[in-house]
Motif scaffolding. Structure first.
Motif, PDB file in Angstrom:
ATOM      1  N   SER A 341       8.418  -8.156  16.900  1.00 40.71           N
ATOM      2  CA  SER A 341       9.814  -8.482  16.599  1.00 40.71           C
ATOM      3  C   SER A 341      10.061  -9.965  16.334  1.00 40.71           C
ATOM      4  O   SER A 341      10.840 -10.306  15.445  1.00 40.71           O
ATOM      5  N   PRO A 342       9.436 -10.897  17.064  1.00 40.31           N
ATOM      6  CA  PRO A 342       9.710 -12.312  16.763  1.00 40.31           C
ATOM      7  C   PRO A 342       8.854 -12.875  15.632  1.00 40.31           C
ATOM      8  O   PRO A 342       9.002 -14.047  15.293  1.00 40.31           O
ATOM      9  N   THR A 343       7.969 -12.061  15.058  1.00 36.28           N
ATOM     10  CA  THR A 343       7.069 -12.583  14.024  1.00 36.28           C
ATOM     11  C   THR A 343       7.354 -11.924  12.674  1.00 36.28           C
ATOM     12  O   THR A 343       8.121 -12.447  11.867  1.00 36.28           O
ATOM     13  N   GLN A 348      10.287 -10.730   7.464  1.00 35.84           N
ATOM     14  CA  GLN A 348      10.935  -9.786   6.555  1.00 35.84           C
ATOM     15  C   GLN A 348      12.378 -10.190   6.297  1.00 35.84           C
ATOM     16  O   GLN A 348      12.838 -10.231   5.152  1.00 35.84           O
ATOM     17  N   GLY A 349      13.092 -10.473   7.371  1.00 36.70           N
ATOM     18  CA  GLY A 349      14.501 -10.829   7.256  1.00 36.70           C
ATOM     19  C   GLY A 349      14.732 -12.054   6.392  1.00 36.70           C
ATOM     20  O   GLY A 349      15.745 -12.162   5.686  1.00 36.70           O
ATOM     21  N   GLU A 424      10.299  -1.287   5.242  1.00 38.21           N
ATOM     22  CA  GLU A 424       9.469  -2.226   4.484  1.00 38.21           C
ATOM     23  C   GLU A 424       9.041  -1.618   3.152  1.00 38.21           C
ATOM     24  O   GLU A 424       8.976  -2.329   2.128  1.00 38.21           O
ATOM     25  N   MET A 425       8.779  -0.321   3.125  1.00 44.35           N
ATOM     26  CA  MET A 425       8.461   0.343   1.851  1.00 44.35           C
ATOM     27  C   MET A 425       9.640   0.235   0.881  1.00 44.35           C
ATOM     28  O   MET A 425       9.451  -0.030  -0.318  1.00 44.35           O
ATOM     29  N   LYS A 426      10.840   0.413   1.393  1.00 40.71           N
ATOM     30  CA  LYS A 426      12.032   0.290   0.543  1.00 40.71           C
ATOM     31  C   LYS A 426      12.205  -1.148   0.063  1.00 40.71           C
ATOM     32  O   LYS A 426      12.574  -1.385  -1.103  1.00 40.71           O
ATOM     33  N   ARG A 427      11.931  -2.122   0.953  1.00 36.38           N
ATOM     34  CA  ARG A 427      12.066  -3.533   0.550  1.00 36.38           C
ATOM     35  C   ARG A 427      11.074  -3.863  -0.560  1.00 36.38           C
ATOM     36  O   ARG A 427      11.427  -4.538  -1.544  1.00 36.38           O
ATOM     37  N   LEU A 428       9.840  -3.400  -0.424  1.00 35.91           N
ATOM     38  CA  LEU A 428       8.834  -3.646  -1.460  1.00 35.91           C
ATOM     39  C   LEU A 428       9.217  -2.960  -2.776  1.00 35.91           C
ATOM     40  O   LEU A 428       9.018  -3.527  -3.864  1.00 35.91           O
ATOM     41  N   LYS A 429       9.757  -1.753  -2.717  1.00 35.28           N
ATOM     42  CA  LYS A 429      10.179  -1.039  -3.931  1.00 35.28           C
ATOM     43  C   LYS A 429      11.331  -1.770  -4.607  1.00 35.28           C
ATOM     44  O   LYS A 429      11.368  -1.887  -5.854  1.00 35.28           O
ATOM     45  N   THR A 430      12.266  -2.290  -3.774  1.00 35.11           N
ATOM     46  CA  THR A 430      13.396  -3.044  -4.331  1.00 35.11           C
ATOM     47  C   THR A 430      12.905  -4.304  -5.036  1.00 35.11           C
ATOM     48  O   THR A 430      13.366  -4.636  -6.137  1.00 35.11           O
ATOM     49  N   GLY A 515     -11.492 -11.364  -2.970  1.00 33.07           N
ATOM     50  CA  GLY A 515     -10.349 -11.850  -3.733  1.00 33.07           C
ATOM     51  C   GLY A 515      -9.116 -10.981  -3.646  1.00 33.07           C
ATOM     52  O   GLY A 515      -8.125 -11.244  -4.346  1.00 33.07           O
ATOM     53  N   GLN A 516      -9.134  -9.930  -2.824  1.00 30.99           N
ATOM     54  CA  GLN A 516      -7.959  -9.076  -2.678  1.00 30.99           C
ATOM     55  C   GLN A 516      -6.888  -9.771  -1.852  1.00 30.99           C
ATOM     56  O   GLN A 516      -7.179 -10.681  -1.075  1.00 30.99           O
ATOM     57  N   LEU A 517      -5.645  -9.317  -2.038  1.00 31.92           N
ATOM     58  CA  LEU A 517      -4.541  -9.887  -1.271  1.00 31.92           C
ATOM     59  C   LEU A 517      -4.512  -9.278   0.137  1.00 31.92           C
ATOM     60  O   LEU A 517      -4.654  -8.064   0.303  1.00 31.92           O
ATOM     61  N   SER A 518      -4.327 -10.139   1.114  1.00 30.66           N
ATOM     62  CA  SER A 518      -4.237  -9.692   2.503  1.00 30.66           C
ATOM     63  C   SER A 518      -2.966  -8.889   2.730  1.00 30.66           C
ATOM     64  O   SER A 518      -1.969  -9.041   2.020  1.00 30.66           O
ATOM     65  N   TRP A 519      -2.998  -8.005   3.733  1.00 30.23           N
ATOM     66  CA  TRP A 519      -1.773  -7.317   4.149  1.00 30.23           C
ATOM     67  C   TRP A 519      -0.713  -8.317   4.586  1.00 30.23           C
ATOM     68  O   TRP A 519       0.477  -8.005   4.578  1.00 30.23           O
ATOM     69  N   PHE A 520      -1.151  -9.514   4.985  1.00 28.22           N
ATOM     70  CA  PHE A 520      -0.232 -10.532   5.502  1.00 28.22           C
ATOM     71  C   PHE A 520      -0.151 -11.741   4.563  1.00 28.22           C
ATOM     72  O   PHE A 520      -0.039 -12.879   5.017  1.00 28.22           O
ATOM     73  N   ALA A 521      -0.217 -11.499   3.270  1.00 21.26           N
ATOM     74  CA  ALA A 521      -0.145 -12.589   2.296  1.00 21.26           C
ATOM     75  C   ALA A 521       1.147 -13.372   2.479  1.00 21.26           C
ATOM     76  O   ALA A 521       2.182 -12.823   2.910  1.00 21.26           O
ATOM     77  N   ASN A 522       1.093 -14.684   2.159  1.00 17.76           N
ATOM     78  CA  ASN A 522       2.281 -15.532   2.301  1.00 17.76           C
ATOM     79  C   ASN A 522       3.450 -14.998   1.475  1.00 17.76           C
ATOM     80  O   ASN A 522       4.606 -15.100   1.889  1.00 17.76           O
ATOM     81  N   ASN A 523       3.147 -14.446   0.312  1.00 16.09           N
ATOM     82  CA  ASN A 523       4.169 -13.797  -0.504  1.00 16.09           C
ATOM     83  C   ASN A 523       4.333 -12.363  -0.001  1.00 16.09           C
ATOM     84  O   ASN A 523       3.536 -11.479  -0.311  1.00 16.09           O
ATOM     85  N   LEU A 524       5.359 -12.128   0.789  1.00 18.45           N
ATOM     86  CA  LEU A 524       5.543 -10.811   1.403  1.00 18.45           C
ATOM     87  C   LEU A 524       5.809  -9.723   0.373  1.00 18.45           C
ATOM     88  O   LEU A 524       5.644  -8.534   0.666  1.00 18.45           O
ATOM     89  N   ASN A 525       6.237 -10.102  -0.821  1.00 20.44           N
ATOM     90  CA  ASN A 525       6.459  -9.103  -1.866  1.00 20.44           C
ATOM     91  C   ASN A 525       5.140  -8.539  -2.400  1.00 20.44           C
ATOM     92  O   ASN A 525       5.122  -7.495  -3.045  1.00 20.44           O
ATOM     93  N   GLN A 526       4.047  -9.260  -2.172  1.00 20.97           N
ATOM     94  CA  GLN A 526       2.722  -8.785  -2.557  1.00 20.97           C
ATOM     95  C   GLN A 526       1.924  -8.291  -1.347  1.00 20.97           C
ATOM     96  O   GLN A 526       0.867  -7.681  -1.501  1.00 20.97           O
ATOM     97  N   ALA A 527       2.414  -8.568  -0.161  1.00 19.41           N
ATOM     98  CA  ALA A 527       1.728  -8.171   1.073  1.00 19.41           C
ATOM     99  C   ALA A 527       1.989  -6.687   1.362  1.00 19.41           C
ATOM    100  O   ALA A 527       2.703  -6.004   0.616  1.00 19.41           O
ATOM    101  N   HIS A 528       1.420  -6.202   2.449  1.00 20.32           N
ATOM    102  CA  HIS A 528       1.624  -4.802   2.835  1.00 20.32           C
ATOM    103  C   HIS A 528       1.853  -4.700   4.339  1.00 20.32           C
ATOM    104  O   HIS A 528       1.057  -4.095   5.071  1.00 20.32           O
ATOM    105  N   LEU A 529       2.970  -5.257   4.768  1.00 20.23           N
ATOM    106  CA  LEU A 529       3.354  -5.090   6.164  1.00 20.23           C
ATOM    107  C   LEU A 529       3.596  -3.624   6.477  1.00 20.23           C
ATOM    108  O   LEU A 529       3.448  -3.208   7.640  1.00 20.23           O
ATOM    109  N   ASP A 530       3.963  -2.843   5.449  1.00 22.22           N
ATOM    110  CA  ASP A 530       4.192  -1.412   5.694  1.00 22.22           C
ATOM    111  C   ASP A 530       2.909  -0.719   6.159  1.00 22.22           C
ATOM    112  O   ASP A 530       2.940   0.137   7.048  1.00 22.22           O
TER     113      ASP A 530
END
Length: 562
Positions: A341-343, A348-349, A424-430, A515-530
């Motif tokens: 929650s604090p991370t 995301q927010g 998070e899936m909805k945020r990425l789709k948006t 060379g793949q993008l991490s689930w925790f990439a700095n660009n959250l729109n390319q990351a996969h927190l979901d």
């Protein structure tokens, strides 16, 4: 003879009005009508409100101070925050050991409070030293004396809360006699209102103190918690004449007795089963679930060198501690989920639409207050409405058992992670629909209030699991080790924090290979927190199933207490 009868008749009513195993501040038997209960607990809950206000006044905004006046990079500051938080979560084991073995809870609280005030005072002085650093920069270097003073003070605060946290709660619960039906119900309620007070102090910090630190003065922001702890110490001392103090019944400490059982069992490891059976029979050990669980420890009953290694009571004490291990282990995943929650929730927010008015945006970190707010709202409903209803059906003091309460919270945390993954899936789709995959600096047109349900579920799950764990670990350890019991509960979240960091590190390396993008990439729109949230949801489900298995097999310290 007549005189003796009169004396006994006069003494009997007095004894019935005292609390067995407790004395007052004058070392006399504690009188039920003038000691303990909610009268004493009120002072102690007030102290906890002030202590949590002070603690979160430091911890909740620590990374901002490190990357600001101290000029640290975000990575270095995050590492320092995690190290400090993990240390602060494990130090209660040391504080509880000192309290239960040497000083006692009351004196440990006094010493820890004094150390708290000293640490916060040093922290305030360090913040008053002028610094040219405003943001993280390699060219910015604060005075070495300021850095040394700050970190020295910071770890003094961690050490102080390590002594304060488990002892204050255990001392508060000690004010209720579990052998008295009315006080037993009140003790269960105490844990609810204790957590209510703790979250109220946290709310005030998030809404008031962080604003002062960010917009007015760090010295003032650290100084106010120092004043709060001074007032807390005064309030605690004001209640001295009303407190009940537990009396140690044995000359040897509980630590020594339990360790003696484990050592004796190891020494007698090669003893045959028939010899152990004879020892069990000679000691009157009844063959039922309670006595036969962890039966390998029964080898400690075998006499060595003509003397018995331990008694039946000591054997059961050792078993009661060992029985906690499966519950402790299966709750670690809950602690890992709790650490998100604090991370990541906050990250995301930060990418979402946060405007309240055209000129004001809510801080993403402020969303954490919905956890405390939901706790503050739900606890009175739980304590005054749900428990009485459940009690009318189950006839249990707490309405439901402690293990049922913990399991309910673990289930709710599983639901929270499922909801977090879906959001998070909805945020990425948006972000994809609006062509923002490669534009992390642009706000995703999705309202931040979508995150509120997962925060609220976290808060409600805390009411069940957090409070349930507190009561469980207090209740199921030997009475002389109750500070240690609460420290064991706190250690779940310390270890959980370290496990969360370890998981993130491993997943980050594993998903960023070739060379793949991490689930925790700095660009959250390319990351996969979901993906990460779904993984945690799976772990939570497995942990829940494991917990239910061990909870069903758990043998309580007292009959019908669970």
């Amino acid at each position: 003879m007549a005189i003796a009868v009169v004396d006994n008749e006069a003494i009997a009513p007095l004894l019935s009005k005292t609390v067995d195993g407790s004395v007052d501040s004058r070392k006399k038997p504690a009188v039920r009508s003038s000691s303990g209960g909610w009268r004493s607990a009120g002072f102690i809950i007030g102290v906890e409100v002030a202590e949590r206000f002070a603690y979160y006044g430091i911890s909740s905004n620590l990374i901002t101070y490190l990357t600001g006046p101290l000029g640290q990079s975000t990575a270095a500051a995050a590492a320092n925050v995690n190290a400090w938080y993990g240390t602060a979560s494990l130090l209660p084991l040391l504080g509880a050991f000192v309290a239960d073995s040497f000083l006692g809870r009351f004196r440990t609280i006094l010493a820890a409070s004094a150390l708290y005030v000293f640490g916060l005072g040093l922290l305030t002085l360090s913040a008053m030293i002028p610094s040219e650093c405003k943001v993280a920069s390699s060219s910015c270097s604060p005075p070495r004396f300021q850095v040394i003073t700050f970190f020295g003070a910071l770890y003094l605060v961690a050490l102080a809360q390590g002594g304060h946290k488990p002892c204050v709660q255990a001392f508060g619960a000690d004010q209720f006699d579990e052998k008295d039906p009315d006080e037993c119900k009140a003790k269960s309620s105490f844990f609810n209102w204790w957590y209510f007070g703790m979250c109220f102090g946290t709310l005030v910090t998030l809404w008031v103190l962080n604003y002062i630190q960010d917009n007015l003065s760090w010295a003032l922001g650290f100084g106010i918690p120092c004043v709060a702890m001074v007032l807390a110490l005064v309030v605690f001392l004001l209640g001295t004449n009303t407190y009940r103090f537990s009396v140690r019944r044995e000359d040897r400490s509980a630590f020594a007795r339990i360790l003696n059982v484990y050592v004796a069992a190891v020494k007698n490891w090669s003893v045959s089963g028939s010899v152990v059976a004879d020892a069990e029979e000679s000691h009157g050990l009844i063959s039922h679930t309670r006595s036969q669980q962890f039966s390998f420890l029964n080898k400690a009953l075998v006499e060595a060198n003509g003397s018995c290694s331990c008694s039946i009571d000591e054997l059961e004490e050792a078993k009661s501690v060992l029985r906690l291990a499966p519950i402790w282990l299966t709750c670690l995943v809950y602690a890992v989920v709790f650490a998100q929650s604090p991370t990541f929730f906050t990250k995301q927010g930060a990418t979402m639409e946060r405007s309240i008015t055209p000129d004001y945006k809510i801080s993403p970190a402020t969303l954490q207050s919905f956890i405390s707010l939901s706790i503050v709202i739900f606890i009175p409903v739980y304590d005054r409405v749900l428990i009485p209803i459940a009690r009318s059906f189950t006839h249990k003091p707490g309405g439901i058992t402690m293990l049922q309460r913990i399991g309910t919270g673990i289930f709710l945390s599983f639901l929270a992670m499922v909801i977090a993954a879906l959001v998070e899936m909805k945020r990425l789709k948006t972000a994809a629909d609006y062509g923002l995959i490669d534009s992390p600096e642009v706000t995703v047109p999705m309202n931040v209030w979508w995150l509120v349900p997962q925060y609220v579920l976290f808060g409600i799950s805390d009411v069940f699991t957090m409070v349930g764990l507190q009561e469980f670990f207090y209740d199921q350890v030997p009475s002389e080790l109750r500070s240690v019991g609460l420290a064991l509960y706190l250690s779940i979240f310390g270890i959980g924090s370290f496990l969360s960091s370890f998981m993130i590190s491993v997943i980050d390396k594993a998903t960023s290979r070739s060379g793949q993008l991490s689930w925790f990439a700095n660009n959250l729109n390319q990351a996969h927190l979901d993906y990460f949230y779904w993984l945690l949801a799976c772990f939570s489900f497995i942990a829940l199933a494991s917990y239910l298995y061990f909870a069903k097999a758990y043998v309580s310290k007292r009959v019908n207490s669970l």
